[in-house]
Design a protein around this motif. Structure first.
Motif, PDB file in Angstrom:
ATOM      1  N   HIS A  72      30.504  35.120  31.941  1.00 13.91           N
ATOM      2  CA  HIS A  72      31.770  35.403  32.131  1.00 13.91           C
ATOM      3  C   HIS A  72      32.931  34.404  32.439  1.00 13.91           C
ATOM      4  CE1 HIS A  72      32.837  36.557  37.007  1.00 13.91           C
ATOM      5  NE2 HIS A  72      33.445  37.557  35.817  1.00 13.91           N
ATOM      6  N   SER A  75      34.549  35.359  29.104  1.00 13.98           N
ATOM      7  CA  SER A  75      34.818  36.825  28.535  1.00 13.98           C
ATOM      8  C   SER A  75      35.994  36.959  29.661  1.00 13.98           C
ATOM      9  CB  SER A  75      33.657  37.501  29.270  1.00 13.98           C
ATOM     10  OG  SER A  75      34.321  37.982  30.565  1.00 13.98           O
ATOM     11  N   ASN A  76      36.548  36.176  30.296  1.00 11.12           N
ATOM     12  CA  ASN A  76      38.010  36.122  31.547  1.00 11.12           C
ATOM     13  C   ASN A  76      38.921  35.149  30.740  1.00 11.12           C
ATOM     14  OD1 ASN A  76      37.293  38.032  33.210  1.00 11.12           O
ATOM     15  ND2 ASN A  76      36.257  37.216  34.760  1.00 11.12           N
ATOM     16  N   SER A 124      38.498  38.832  36.545  1.00 10.78           N
ATOM     17  CA  SER A 124      38.575  39.774  35.745  1.00 10.78           C
ATOM     18  C   SER A 124      39.813  40.289  37.045  1.00 10.78           C
ATOM     19  CB  SER A 124      37.283  40.607  35.971  1.00 10.78           C
ATOM     20  OG  SER A 124      36.553  40.716  37.171  1.00 10.78           O
ATOM     21  N   TYR A 157      43.480  45.383  24.596  1.00 11.09           N
ATOM     22  CA  TYR A 157      43.401  44.724  25.612  1.00 11.09           C
ATOM     23  C   TYR A 157      42.688  46.922  25.221  1.00 11.09           C
ATOM     24  CZ  TYR A 157      42.909  40.122  24.619  1.00 11.09           C
ATOM     25  OH  TYR A 157      42.800  38.982  24.199  1.00 11.09           O
ATOM     26  N   VAL A 160      38.690  47.600  27.324  1.00  9.67           N
ATOM     27  CA  VAL A 160      38.376  46.524  29.045  1.00  9.67           C
ATOM     28  C   VAL A 160      38.761  48.012  30.047  1.00  9.67           C
ATOM     29  CG1 VAL A 160      38.984  44.527  27.937  1.00  9.67           C
ATOM     30  CG2 VAL A 160      40.266  45.573  29.763  1.00  9.67           C
TER      31      VAL A 160
END
Length: 204
Positions: A72, A75-76, A124, A157, A160
């Motif tokens: 996690h 990914s951020n 996020s 991006y 996302v």
């Protein structure tokens, strides 16, 4: 002694590097917090956003530094550094203004609409806000450079944005309100400038 202080070398960073260093330091804090959270008996994630609990409001500040494991966090981290760095290129003050608006909007959205008994953690919400801010500021500012950066960000991006779709086990509230916070930040920080520029361009 005064003479010793005068001889002590000072760390003189180039001015252009300092904004990026701020973003990198914030990312480093996220990693340090996750490492501390590995210590047996330590549970830092409890300081995340707890919907509709008064004590859970603290999580609006702390949640971006908390993550559910290194997957996690990784990914951020990368989009946080890249997108945050693009914002910081306009100055440290601008970066913190955008972060404050996005973080508050994202956090309040999760606190108000999150599932009861859940804990919302992760950066996020900031990432989604940074993304939409970079996309929207060019429209409000009417500046070719910002529009070009927004197109590049969308290309890299844009995928996302699927994270805005509600899914179980994901803090989609943070994502949605973070994205709204990014547009709000662009509106508050750039719309007046763009309108003023347009007014000046019109003949009397």
């Amino acid at each position: 002694m005064a003479g010793d202080d005068a001889e002590r070398p000072e760390l003189d960073l180039p001015g252009w590097l300092r904004p990026y260093l701020i973003v990198a330091l914030l990312a480093a804090v996220m990693w340090a917090v996750e490492l501390v959270d590995l210590i047996p008996g330590v549970d830092l994630d409890r300081w995340g956003i707890r919907p509709r609990q008064l004590g859970g409001l603290v999580g609006i500040v702390t949640a971006p530094f908390l993550h559910n494991g290194f997957g996690h966090l990784i990914s951020n981290t990368i989009p946080f550094i890249v997108l945050g760095g693009l914002i910081a290129a306009s100055g440290v003050a601008q970066f913190f203004r955008v972060t404050a608006i996005v973080g508050l909007t994202s956090g309040l959205g999760a606190w108000l609409l999150g599932q009861s008994g859940s804990i919302h953690i992760g950066a996020s919400g900031l990432v989604f806000g940074y993304l939409t801010y970079l996309l929207a500021r060019g429209l409000f500012e009417r500046k070719l450079t910002y529009l070009a950066v927004g197109l590049v960000v969308l290309f890299l991006y844009g995928g996302v944005l699927w994270g805005l779709v509600p899914r179980p086990g994901i803090s989609w509230q943070s994502h949605v309100f973070g994205a709204l916070g990014g547009v709000l930040a662009a509106r508050l920080l750039h719309a007046t400038k763009g309108e003023r520029r347009t007014d000046k361009a019109l003949p009397a």
